[in-house]
Design a protein around this motif. Sequence first.
Motif, short mmCIF file in Angstrom:
data_model
loop_
_atom_site.label_atom_id
_atom_site.label_comp_id
_atom_site.label_asym_id
_atom_site.label_seq_id
_atom_site.Cartn_x
_atom_site.Cartn_y
_atom_site.Cartn_z
N THR A 1 -5.38 1.03 6.96
CA THR A 1 -5.98 -0.08 6.21
C THR A 1 -6.61 -0.87 7.09
OG1 THR A 1 -4.35 0.30 4.29
CG2 THR A 1 -5.65 -1.85 4.50
N LEU B 1 -9.98 0.50 8.75
CA LEU B 1 -10.89 0.06 7.81
C LEU B 1 -11.62 -1.33 7.90
CD1 LEU B 1 -10.37 3.26 7.41
CD2 LEU B 1 -11.00 2.79 4.84
N ASP C 1 -13.36 -1.92 10.98
CA ASP C 1 -14.67 -1.01 11.17
C ASP C 1 -15.78 -1.87 10.30
OD1 ASP C 1 -13.69 1.06 12.48
OD2 ASP C 1 -13.40 2.41 10.69
N ALA D 1 -14.11 -1.68 -0.99
CA ALA D 1 -14.50 -0.32 -1.62
C ALA D 1 -14.37 -0.22 -3.12
CB ALA D 1 -13.38 0.87 -1.26
N GLU E 1 -10.94 4.55 -4.18
CA GLU E 1 -12.07 4.64 -3.19
C GLU E 1 -11.76 4.46 -1.70
OE1 GLU E 1 -15.64 5.73 -1.40
OE2 GLU E 1 -14.60 6.61 -3.01
N PHE E 2 -11.02 3.37 -1.73
CA PHE E 2 -10.48 2.87 -0.37
C PHE E 2 -9.54 4.12 0.08
CE2 PHE E 2 -7.87 0.56 2.64
CZ PHE E 2 -8.95 -0.03 3.53
N ARG F 1 -9.65 7.23 -0.46
CA ARG F 1 -10.46 8.27 -0.19
C ARG F 1 -11.23 8.05 1.47
NH1 ARG F 1 -15.41 9.96 0.82
NH2 ARG F 1 -16.22 7.96 0.43
N GLN F 2 -11.63 6.85 1.65
CA GLN F 2 -12.03 6.53 3.09
C GLN F 2 -11.14 6.62 3.80
OE1 GLN F 2 -14.40 2.83 2.59
NE2 GLN F 2 -15.40 3.42 0.61
N ASN G 1 -8.61 8.76 4.23
CA ASN G 1 -8.38 10.12 4.46
C ASN G 1 -9.35 10.60 5.25
OD1 ASN G 1 -5.71 10.65 3.44
ND2 ASN G 1 -6.71 10.52 1.28
N GLU G 2 -10.68 10.17 5.02
CA GLU G 2 -11.86 10.53 5.62
C GLU G 2 -11.78 10.22 7.18
OE1 GLU G 2 -15.24 12.86 5.74
OE2 GLU G 2 -13.94 12.45 4.03
N ARG G 3 -11.30 8.91 7.23
CA ARG G 3 -11.15 8.49 8.73
C ARG G 3 -10.12 8.92 9.39
NH1 ARG G 3 -11.87 6.16 13.21
NH2 ARG G 3 -12.66 3.96 13.48
N CYS H 1 -2.89 2.48 -0.39
CA CYS H 1 -3.36 1.95 1.05
C CYS H 1 -2.25 1.14 1.77
CB CYS H 1 -4.60 0.88 0.65
SG CYS H 1 -4.05 -0.50 -0.39
#
Length: 419
Positions: A95, A98, A101, A162, A167-168, A170-171, A173-175, A189
Amino acid sequence: MRQVLRFRFLIVWSLILTLLTLAGNAGCFPASVWGAETSDFSDGDGRMETLPAAAVPAEVMAPSVILMEASSGQVICEKNADERRSPASVTKVMTLILIFDALDAGKIRLEDEVVTSARAKAMGGSQVFLEEGEVQTVETLIKCIVIASGNDASVAMAEYLAGTEEEFVRQMNERAKGLGMTNTHFVDCCGLTEDPEHLTTARDIAVMARELITRYPQIQNYSTIWMENITHVTKQGTKEFGLANTNKLLKMATDFRVTGLKTGSTSRAKYCLAATAEKDGVELIAAIMAAPDYKTRFSDARILLNYGYATCKLYRDTQMPELPELSVKGGKEKTVPLRYEEEFSYLGMNGEDFSAVEKTLQIPEEAQAPLEEDEKIGVIRYELNGTVLGEVGILTDAQVERAGYIDSLKMTVERFLFF
Protein backbone atom coordinates in the motif's frame (compact mmCIF):
# COMPACT_ATOMS: atom_id res chain seq x y z
CA MET A 1 49.15 23.75 -55.27
CA ARG A 2 46.50 24.59 -57.86
CA GLN A 3 47.09 21.23 -59.52
CA VAL A 4 46.52 19.43 -56.17
CA LEU A 5 43.26 21.30 -55.56
CA ARG A 6 42.12 20.64 -59.10
CA PHE A 7 42.93 16.94 -58.64
CA ARG A 8 40.91 16.79 -55.39
CA PHE A 9 38.03 18.62 -57.08
CA LEU A 10 37.94 16.04 -59.88
CA ILE A 11 38.02 13.15 -57.38
CA VAL A 12 35.13 14.62 -55.40
CA TRP A 13 33.00 15.15 -58.49
CA SER A 14 33.75 11.61 -59.65
CA LEU A 15 32.60 10.26 -56.30
CA ILE A 16 29.46 12.40 -56.35
CA LEU A 17 28.55 11.15 -59.82
CA THR A 18 29.18 7.56 -58.73
CA LEU A 19 26.98 7.96 -55.65
CA LEU A 20 24.22 9.60 -57.69
CA THR A 21 24.32 6.69 -60.12
CA LEU A 22 24.11 4.15 -57.28
CA ALA A 23 21.24 6.04 -55.67
CA GLY A 24 19.36 6.22 -58.94
CA ASN A 25 19.80 2.51 -59.66
CA ALA A 26 19.10 1.15 -56.17
CA GLY A 27 17.09 3.88 -54.51
CA CYS A 28 19.50 3.74 -51.57
CA PHE A 29 23.14 3.11 -50.82
CA PRO A 30 24.28 -0.52 -50.90
CA ALA A 31 25.23 -2.17 -47.63
CA SER A 32 28.90 -2.27 -48.63
CA VAL A 33 29.02 1.54 -48.69
CA TRP A 34 27.93 1.65 -45.07
CA GLY A 35 29.83 -1.36 -43.85
CA ALA A 36 26.64 -3.09 -42.72
CA GLU A 37 28.60 -5.78 -40.91
CA THR A 38 29.07 -4.83 -37.26
CA SER A 39 31.34 -6.24 -34.62
CA ASP A 40 29.78 -9.23 -32.90
CA PHE A 41 29.15 -8.60 -29.23
CA SER A 42 28.02 -11.07 -26.66
CA ASP A 43 27.73 -10.40 -22.96
CA GLY A 44 27.07 -13.96 -21.98
CA ASP A 45 24.01 -14.82 -19.93
CA GLY A 46 24.39 -11.68 -17.82
CA ARG A 47 23.65 -13.52 -14.59
CA MET A 48 25.45 -12.92 -11.34
CA GLU A 49 26.99 -15.98 -9.72
CA THR A 50 24.85 -15.81 -6.61
CA LEU A 51 26.01 -17.60 -3.52
CA PRO A 52 23.48 -20.10 -2.13
CA ALA A 53 21.60 -18.89 0.93
CA ALA A 54 22.70 -20.35 4.24
CA ALA A 55 20.48 -21.96 6.83
CA VAL A 56 19.13 -19.61 9.48
CA PRO A 57 20.56 -19.65 13.01
CA ALA A 58 19.01 -22.40 15.11
CA GLU A 59 17.64 -19.89 17.64
CA VAL A 60 15.15 -18.50 15.10
CA MET A 61 11.71 -19.81 16.07
CA ALA A 62 9.35 -18.53 13.36
CA PRO A 63 8.54 -21.20 10.74
CA SER A 64 9.16 -18.96 7.72
CA VAL A 65 11.91 -16.30 7.51
CA ILE A 66 14.42 -14.73 5.16
CA LEU A 67 17.33 -12.28 5.43
CA MET A 68 18.21 -10.16 2.39
CA GLU A 69 20.78 -7.44 1.61
CA ALA A 70 18.93 -4.47 0.14
CA SER A 71 21.22 -3.04 -2.54
CA SER A 72 21.98 -6.34 -4.28
CA GLY A 73 18.92 -8.39 -3.34
CA GLN A 74 21.28 -11.16 -2.23
CA VAL A 75 19.62 -13.64 0.14
CA ILE A 76 21.87 -14.34 3.11
CA CYS A 77 19.84 -17.02 4.84
CA GLU A 78 16.32 -18.40 4.67
CA LYS A 79 13.93 -20.99 6.07
CA ASN A 80 10.75 -22.02 4.24
CA ALA A 81 10.87 -18.64 2.52
CA ASP A 82 8.48 -19.67 -0.26
CA GLU A 83 5.68 -21.03 1.92
CA ARG A 84 2.51 -19.01 1.24
CA ARG A 85 1.03 -17.51 4.40
CA SER A 86 -1.19 -14.66 5.49
CA PRO A 87 0.89 -11.47 5.94
CA ALA A 88 -1.57 -9.49 8.10
CA SER A 89 -0.66 -5.77 8.18
CA VAL A 90 2.70 -6.32 6.47
CA THR A 91 0.38 -6.04 3.46
CA LYS A 92 0.62 -2.28 3.98
CA VAL A 93 4.17 -2.27 2.59
CA MET A 94 2.62 -2.63 -0.86
CA THR A 95 0.00 0.00 0.00
CA LEU A 96 2.84 2.37 0.86
CA ILE A 97 4.66 1.57 -2.39
CA LEU A 98 1.62 2.66 -4.39
CA ILE A 99 1.26 5.83 -2.31
CA PHE A 100 4.90 6.78 -2.88
CA ASP A 101 4.60 5.85 -6.56
CA ALA A 102 1.79 8.40 -6.84
CA LEU A 103 3.81 11.02 -4.98
CA ASP A 104 6.83 10.39 -7.18
CA ALA A 105 4.73 10.69 -10.33
CA GLY A 106 3.24 13.99 -9.15
CA LYS A 107 -0.28 12.58 -9.06
CA ILE A 108 -0.68 13.58 -5.42
CA ARG A 109 1.17 15.78 -2.90
CA LEU A 110 1.88 15.35 0.79
CA GLU A 111 -0.27 18.44 1.45
CA ASP A 112 -3.33 17.09 -0.37
CA GLU A 113 -6.41 16.68 1.82
CA VAL A 114 -8.21 13.33 1.98
CA VAL A 115 -11.80 12.95 3.16
CA THR A 116 -12.58 9.84 5.21
CA SER A 117 -15.45 7.74 3.85
CA ALA A 118 -17.99 5.81 5.91
CA ARG A 119 -16.33 2.59 4.73
CA ALA A 120 -12.88 3.71 5.85
CA LYS A 121 -14.25 4.74 9.25
CA ALA A 122 -15.88 1.35 9.71
CA MET A 123 -12.63 -0.61 9.43
CA GLY A 124 -11.81 -2.62 12.55
CA GLY A 125 -8.54 -3.91 13.87
CA SER A 126 -5.70 -1.45 14.36
CA GLN A 127 -6.95 2.03 13.57
CA VAL A 128 -6.50 5.71 14.32
CA PHE A 129 -10.26 6.31 14.73
CA LEU A 130 -10.92 8.53 11.74
CA GLU A 131 -14.49 9.84 11.58
CA GLU A 132 -16.66 9.92 8.45
CA GLY A 133 -16.05 13.22 6.68
CA GLU A 134 -12.85 13.90 8.62
CA VAL A 135 -10.13 15.54 6.57
CA GLN A 136 -6.45 14.62 6.93
CA THR A 137 -3.45 15.29 4.71
CA VAL A 138 -1.72 12.58 2.72
CA GLU A 139 1.35 12.93 4.95
CA THR A 140 -0.67 12.49 8.12
CA LEU A 141 -2.30 9.35 6.70
CA ILE A 142 1.12 7.97 5.77
CA LYS A 143 2.17 8.41 9.41
CA CYS A 144 -1.03 6.69 10.55
CA ILE A 145 -0.27 3.73 8.28
CA VAL A 146 3.44 3.39 9.03
CA ILE A 147 3.48 4.17 12.75
CA ALA A 148 0.12 2.94 14.05
CA SER A 149 -0.80 0.51 11.22
CA GLY A 150 -4.13 2.25 10.74
CA ASN A 151 -6.54 0.17 8.67
CA ASP A 152 -8.90 3.13 8.36
CA ALA A 153 -6.07 5.34 7.07
CA SER A 154 -5.08 2.65 4.54
CA VAL A 155 -8.58 2.40 3.10
CA ALA A 156 -8.93 6.20 3.01
CA MET A 157 -5.73 6.44 0.94
CA ALA A 158 -6.74 3.53 -1.30
CA GLU A 159 -10.04 5.23 -2.11
CA TYR A 160 -8.31 8.57 -2.64
CA LEU A 161 -5.83 7.10 -5.12
CA ALA A 162 -8.00 4.61 -7.01
CA GLY A 163 -11.63 5.50 -6.32
CA THR A 164 -12.35 2.18 -4.64
CA GLU A 165 -10.38 -0.23 -2.51
CA GLU A 166 -11.11 -2.97 -5.06
CA GLU A 167 -9.39 -1.02 -7.85
CA PHE A 168 -6.51 -0.17 -5.53
CA VAL A 169 -6.05 -3.86 -4.68
CA ARG A 170 -5.99 -4.68 -8.38
CA GLN A 171 -3.16 -2.18 -8.74
CA MET A 172 -1.39 -3.74 -5.75
CA ASN A 173 -1.45 -7.14 -7.42
CA GLU A 174 -0.27 -5.64 -10.70
CA ARG A 175 2.65 -3.93 -8.91
CA ALA A 176 3.50 -7.17 -7.12
CA LYS A 177 3.55 -9.00 -10.44
CA GLY A 178 5.95 -6.39 -11.82
CA LEU A 179 8.32 -7.02 -8.91
CA GLY A 180 8.31 -10.76 -9.58
CA MET A 181 6.29 -11.58 -6.45
CA THR A 182 4.94 -14.77 -7.99
CA ASN A 183 3.55 -16.24 -4.77
CA THR A 184 1.57 -13.18 -3.70
CA HIS A 185 -2.12 -12.35 -4.01
CA PHE A 186 -3.74 -9.46 -2.16
CA VAL A 187 -7.44 -9.28 -1.33
CA ASP A 188 -7.45 -6.02 0.64
CA CYS A 189 -5.12 -3.05 1.16
CA CYS A 190 -4.48 -3.45 4.89
CA GLY A 191 -4.24 -7.18 5.71
CA LEU A 192 -7.20 -7.25 8.05
CA THR A 193 -8.97 -9.88 5.96
CA GLU A 194 -9.17 -13.51 7.01
CA ASP A 195 -9.68 -14.47 3.35
CA PRO A 196 -7.62 -17.63 2.67
CA GLU A 197 -6.63 -16.21 -0.73
CA HIS A 198 -4.80 -13.23 0.82
CA LEU A 199 -1.32 -14.74 0.76
CA THR A 200 2.35 -13.99 0.30
CA THR A 201 5.73 -15.40 1.34
CA ALA A 202 8.71 -14.27 3.37
CA ARG A 203 10.69 -13.94 0.13
CA ASP A 204 8.04 -11.76 -1.50
CA ILE A 205 7.80 -9.60 1.63
CA ALA A 206 11.55 -9.01 1.43
CA VAL A 207 11.23 -8.15 -2.26
CA MET A 208 8.54 -5.51 -1.70
CA ALA A 209 10.30 -4.14 1.38
CA ARG A 210 13.44 -3.79 -0.73
CA GLU A 211 11.49 -1.89 -3.38
CA LEU A 212 10.09 0.51 -0.80
CA ILE A 213 13.31 1.31 1.07
CA THR A 214 15.61 1.53 -1.96
CA ARG A 215 13.25 3.35 -4.31
CA TYR A 216 11.79 5.62 -1.63
CA PRO A 217 14.39 6.00 1.16
CA GLN A 218 12.29 8.87 2.58
CA ILE A 219 10.10 6.17 4.12
CA GLN A 220 12.61 6.28 7.00
CA ASN A 221 11.30 9.75 7.87
CA TYR A 222 8.15 7.96 9.03
CA SER A 223 9.20 4.39 9.90
CA THR A 224 11.70 5.57 12.54
CA ILE A 225 9.18 7.73 14.43
CA TRP A 226 8.50 6.24 17.85
CA MET A 227 5.60 8.44 18.94
CA GLU A 228 3.76 11.39 17.42
CA ASN A 229 0.42 13.13 17.83
CA ILE A 230 -2.14 13.84 15.13
CA THR A 231 -5.15 16.13 15.44
CA HIS A 232 -8.71 14.95 14.82
CA VAL A 233 -11.04 17.74 13.68
CA THR A 234 -14.63 16.48 13.54
CA LYS A 235 -18.17 17.62 14.30
CA GLN A 236 -17.50 16.65 17.89
CA GLY A 237 -14.62 19.11 18.08
CA THR A 238 -10.83 18.99 18.05
CA LYS A 239 -8.74 16.46 19.94
CA GLU A 240 -5.22 15.10 19.93
CA PHE A 241 -4.55 11.43 19.26
CA GLY A 242 -1.23 9.73 19.97
CA LEU A 243 0.41 7.42 17.44
CA ALA A 244 2.72 4.79 18.95
CA ASN A 245 4.95 2.71 16.68
CA THR A 246 4.01 -0.98 16.58
CA ASN A 247 7.63 -1.88 15.72
CA LYS A 248 9.14 -2.42 19.18
CA LEU A 249 12.46 -3.30 17.57
CA LEU A 250 13.05 0.45 17.38
CA LYS A 251 13.49 0.56 21.16
CA MET A 252 15.55 -2.60 21.57
CA ALA A 253 19.30 -2.39 22.22
CA THR A 254 21.11 -3.39 19.02
CA ASP A 255 24.51 -3.00 17.38
CA PHE A 256 22.80 -1.71 14.23
CA ARG A 257 20.37 1.11 13.45
CA VAL A 258 16.77 -0.03 13.06
CA THR A 259 15.10 1.84 10.19
CA GLY A 260 11.67 0.17 10.02
CA LEU A 261 9.52 -1.22 8.66
CA LYS A 262 6.14 -2.90 9.29
CA THR A 263 4.50 -5.27 11.74
CA GLY A 264 1.38 -7.39 11.33
CA SER A 265 -0.73 -9.85 13.30
CA THR A 266 -4.07 -11.60 13.02
CA SER A 267 -5.33 -14.90 14.41
CA ARG A 268 -4.75 -16.47 11.00
CA ALA A 269 -1.35 -14.89 10.25
CA LYS A 270 -0.02 -15.00 13.82
CA TYR A 271 2.86 -12.51 14.23
CA CYS A 272 4.67 -11.11 11.20
CA LEU A 273 7.37 -8.49 10.67
CA ALA A 274 9.33 -6.83 7.89
CA ALA A 275 12.35 -5.41 9.72
CA THR A 276 14.96 -3.15 8.12
CA ALA A 277 18.28 -1.99 9.52
CA GLU A 278 21.53 -0.26 8.55
CA LYS A 279 25.13 -0.58 9.68
CA ASP A 280 28.34 0.64 7.99
CA GLY A 281 26.45 1.42 4.80
CA VAL A 282 24.87 -2.05 4.58
CA GLU A 283 21.06 -2.28 4.64
CA LEU A 284 19.47 -5.59 5.60
CA ILE A 285 15.87 -6.80 5.45
CA ALA A 286 14.51 -9.53 7.72
CA ALA A 287 11.06 -10.95 6.97
CA ILE A 288 9.36 -13.00 9.70
CA MET A 289 6.10 -14.88 9.18
CA ALA A 290 3.84 -16.78 11.59
CA ALA A 291 5.92 -16.28 14.74
CA PRO A 292 4.06 -17.75 17.75
CA ASP A 293 3.98 -14.45 19.73
CA TYR A 294 4.89 -10.80 19.34
CA LYS A 295 8.14 -11.10 21.32
CA THR A 296 9.42 -13.93 19.13
CA ARG A 297 9.04 -11.98 15.90
CA PHE A 298 11.26 -9.20 17.28
CA SER A 299 13.85 -11.54 18.79
CA ASP A 300 13.97 -13.55 15.54
CA ALA A 301 14.53 -10.36 13.57
CA ARG A 302 17.32 -9.26 15.90
CA ILE A 303 19.00 -12.68 15.65
CA LEU A 304 18.84 -12.60 11.86
CA LEU A 305 20.12 -9.05 11.59
CA ASN A 306 22.99 -9.72 14.02
CA TYR A 307 23.89 -12.80 12.00
CA GLY A 308 23.84 -10.79 8.79
CA TYR A 309 26.08 -8.01 10.06
CA ALA A 310 28.53 -10.51 11.54
CA THR A 311 28.69 -12.42 8.24
CA CYS A 312 28.42 -9.92 5.41
CA LYS A 313 30.73 -7.44 3.77
CA LEU A 314 29.42 -5.23 0.96
CA TYR A 315 31.53 -4.28 -2.05
CA ARG A 316 30.21 -1.21 -3.86
CA ASP A 317 32.09 0.25 -6.84
CA THR A 318 31.98 4.01 -6.36
CA GLN A 319 34.76 4.60 -8.94
CA MET A 320 33.58 2.87 -12.09
CA PRO A 321 35.94 3.44 -15.07
CA GLU A 322 35.22 6.42 -17.31
CA LEU A 323 33.51 5.30 -20.50
CA PRO A 324 34.77 6.35 -23.96
CA GLU A 325 32.50 7.63 -26.70
CA LEU A 326 31.66 4.80 -29.10
CA SER A 327 32.25 5.16 -32.83
CA VAL A 328 29.07 4.89 -34.91
CA LYS A 329 29.00 3.62 -38.49
CA GLY A 330 26.40 5.01 -40.85
CA GLY A 331 24.94 7.55 -38.41
CA LYS A 332 24.26 11.26 -38.49
CA GLU A 333 26.67 11.46 -35.56
CA LYS A 334 30.10 9.87 -35.67
CA THR A 335 30.11 8.87 -31.98
CA VAL A 336 27.66 8.24 -29.18
CA PRO A 337 28.25 8.77 -25.43
CA LEU A 338 27.84 5.80 -23.10
CA ARG A 339 26.68 5.38 -19.50
CA TYR A 340 26.39 2.63 -16.91
CA GLU A 341 22.97 1.12 -16.27
CA GLU A 342 23.46 1.20 -12.49
CA GLU A 343 26.07 1.12 -9.74
CA PHE A 344 27.63 -2.26 -9.03
CA SER A 345 27.42 -3.85 -5.60
CA TYR A 346 28.17 -7.35 -4.36
CA LEU A 347 27.63 -8.96 -0.99
CA GLY A 348 30.50 -11.12 0.22
CA MET A 349 29.90 -13.66 2.94
CA ASN A 350 33.26 -15.41 3.15
CA GLY A 351 35.67 -12.68 4.22
CA GLU A 352 36.65 -11.81 0.63
CA ASP A 353 39.48 -9.33 -0.02
CA PHE A 354 37.77 -6.98 -2.45
CA SER A 355 40.98 -5.08 -3.16
CA ALA A 356 41.74 -7.84 -5.71
CA VAL A 357 38.56 -7.29 -7.75
CA GLU A 358 39.26 -7.03 -11.49
CA LYS A 359 37.03 -4.98 -13.82
CA THR A 360 36.75 -5.68 -17.55
CA LEU A 361 34.96 -3.40 -20.03
CA GLN A 362 33.30 -5.34 -22.84
CA ILE A 363 32.16 -2.96 -25.56
CA PRO A 364 32.47 -3.21 -29.36
CA GLU A 365 34.88 -1.02 -31.34
CA GLU A 366 31.95 0.55 -33.16
CA ALA A 367 28.18 0.27 -33.53
CA GLN A 368 25.87 0.44 -36.51
CA ALA A 369 23.27 3.21 -36.77
CA PRO A 370 20.44 3.65 -35.99
CA LEU A 371 20.83 3.53 -32.20
CA GLU A 372 18.15 4.23 -29.61
CA GLU A 373 18.93 5.98 -26.34
CA ASP A 374 19.42 3.49 -23.47
CA GLU A 375 20.26 0.70 -25.91
CA LYS A 376 22.48 -1.93 -24.29
CA ILE A 377 25.83 -1.92 -26.03
CA GLY A 378 28.12 -3.76 -23.61
CA VAL A 379 28.91 -4.62 -20.00
CA ILE A 380 31.49 -4.11 -17.31
CA ARG A 381 32.31 -7.44 -15.68
CA TYR A 382 33.64 -7.91 -12.14
CA GLU A 383 35.80 -10.90 -11.20
CA LEU A 384 37.55 -11.97 -8.03
CA ASN A 385 40.19 -14.71 -8.21
CA GLY A 386 38.67 -16.03 -11.44
CA THR A 387 35.08 -16.02 -10.16
CA VAL A 388 32.56 -13.72 -11.85
CA LEU A 389 30.85 -11.60 -9.20
CA GLY A 390 28.48 -9.95 -11.65
CA GLU A 391 28.21 -7.32 -14.33
CA VAL A 392 26.51 -4.03 -15.14
CA GLY A 393 25.09 -3.08 -18.51
CA ILE A 394 26.59 -0.25 -20.59
CA LEU A 395 23.96 1.80 -22.41
CA THR A 396 23.94 4.43 -25.12
CA ASP A 397 23.35 7.87 -23.62
CA ALA A 398 21.85 9.43 -26.77
CA GLN A 399 19.96 8.53 -29.92
CA VAL A 400 21.77 8.32 -33.25
CA GLU A 401 19.71 8.31 -36.42
CA ARG A 402 20.82 6.58 -39.60
CA ALA A 403 22.51 8.98 -42.02
CA GLY A 404 20.41 9.86 -45.07
CA TYR A 405 21.48 10.43 -48.65
CA ILE A 406 22.36 14.13 -48.15
CA ASP A 407 24.19 13.39 -44.87
CA SER A 408 26.29 10.72 -46.59
CA LEU A 409 27.10 12.93 -49.54
CA LYS A 410 28.16 15.74 -47.21
CA MET A 411 30.41 13.45 -45.15
CA THR A 412 31.98 12.01 -48.30
CA VAL A 413 32.76 15.45 -49.66
CA GLU A 414 34.22 16.60 -46.34
CA ARG A 415 36.38 13.49 -46.07
CA PHE A 416 37.99 13.97 -49.47
CA LEU A 417 38.32 17.73 -49.31
CA PHE A 418 40.23 17.62 -46.02
CA PHE A 419 42.26 14.42 -46.22
